[in-house]
Design an enzyme around this catalytic site. Structure first.
Site, mmCIF file in Angstrom:
data_model
loop_
_atom_site.group_PDB
_atom_site.id
_atom_site.type_symbol
_atom_site.label_atom_id
_atom_site.label_comp_id
_atom_site.label_asym_id
_atom_site.label_seq_id
_atom_site.Cartn_x
_atom_site.Cartn_y
_atom_site.Cartn_z
ATOM 1 N N HIS A 1 -0.185 -7.068 -0.885
ATOM 2 C CA HIS A 1 0.480 -5.613 -0.598
ATOM 3 C C HIS A 1 1.475 -5.083 -1.779
ATOM 4 C CE1 HIS A 1 2.567 -2.234 1.527
ATOM 5 N NE2 HIS A 1 1.387 -2.517 2.276
ATOM 6 N N GLU B 1 -4.425 1.235 -2.113
ATOM 7 C CA GLU B 1 -3.433 1.585 -1.439
ATOM 8 C C GLU B 1 -2.227 2.339 -2.753
ATOM 9 O OE1 GLU B 1 -2.278 0.368 2.862
ATOM 10 O OE2 GLU B 1 -1.078 -0.793 1.553
HETATM 11 P P1 PGA Z 1 2.006 3.621 5.585
HETATM 12 O O1 PGA Z 1 1.902 2.217 5.013
HETATM 13 O O2 PGA Z 1 0.815 3.981 6.542
HETATM 14 O O3 PGA Z 1 3.347 3.602 6.369
HETATM 15 O O4 PGA Z 1 2.360 4.547 4.312
HETATM 16 C C1 PGA Z 1 0.391 1.764 4.529
HETATM 17 C C2 PGA Z 1 0.774 0.386 4.099
HETATM 18 O O5 PGA Z 1 1.592 -0.128 3.541
HETATM 19 O O6 PGA Z 1 -0.147 -0.599 4.378
#
Ligand code: PGA
Length: 229
Positions: free
Chosen positions: A103, A152
């Site tokens: 992540h 992401e």
């Molecule tokens: P968020 O986070 O939906 O709060 O933007 C997504 C993530 O970091 O997996």
């Protein structure tokens, strides 16, 4: 049947009792509501809580037979042994079926490199947990054998400003042009308002949801809304 992946990433939130409260709101709805699985899609709901919530959640899921899977938010690149603070795959395997790996918050705050991400992925694989590898775009290296990739973009994480569904589709398509069999999820400011626009894209197979997954009712709205697409 095509699987639609909906993954809740709670990050560093929820005590054990808060986690159980959430589960006992979401769990029964997933179990009882047939309209959650549209004919076209099998919806797989995975919750990734802090490590300390996992054991109690696992028991509660088993006792109630909820259709929810557990994942970890990270995993050790090492095995069992003298690695203070690490959670090795060999121990996690009793609790989780999935692990989020790489992540951007870990890459940024804990200096995780692509090599570490690959080591973690391989460790998870050895014990049978499926790694969900987070990437910032089609250029981020993806470990060999990875089946679930979460796109992401950093600008979209926790900001309230998601990527456009069209751009997310482009990235997913690029990833699949190299690895046609992978599942690509989108994550970054997903809400019940925008979730359908992402999962309606041809190459997007699911969502990784942070903030909007913390509130049980809000999360259920997303799952229900996805079930009707
Ligand atoms: P968020 O986070 O939906 O709060 O933007 C997504 C993530 O970091 O997996």
């Amino acid at each position: 049947m095509k699987t639609l992946w909906i993954i809740a990433n709670w990050k560093s939130n929820k005590t054990i009792s808060e986690a159980l409260d959430w589960l006992n709101i979401v769990g029964p709805k997933l179990q009882n509501s047939e309209n959650l699985s549209a004919d076209r899609q099998d919806i797989k709901v995975i919750v990734c809580p802090p490590f300390s919530d996992l054991a109690e959640l696992k028991k509660e899921i088993q006792v109630n037979n909820y259709s929810i899977f557990l994942g970890s938010q990270d995993i050790s690149p090492f095995g069992i042994g003298a690695y203070t603070g690490e959670e090795p795959a060999e121990i996690l395997k009793d609790l989780v079926s999935y692990s989020i790996i790489g992540h951007s918050e870990r890459r940024e705050n804990f200096a995780e490199t692509d090599e570490m991400v690959a080591d973690k992925f391989n460790k998870a694989k050895e014990t049978g947990a499926e790694g969900v590898v987070c990437v910032q775009g089609a250029e981020t290296p993806i470990p060999e054998g990875c089946n679930i990739i979460a796109y992401e973009p950093i600008f979209a994480i926790g900001t309230g400003t998601p990527d456009t569904p069209e751009n997310a589709q482009k990235v997913a398509e690029q990833i699949k042009s190299e690895k046609p069999d992978v599942n690509v999820l989108y994550g970054g400011s997903v809400t019940d308002q925008n979730c359908n626009a992402f999962i309606s894209q041809k190459d997007i197979n699911g969502l990784l949801i942070g903030k909007a997954s913390l509130d049980a009712e809000e999360f259920l709205k997303i799952v229900e809304s996805c079930g009707t697409v």
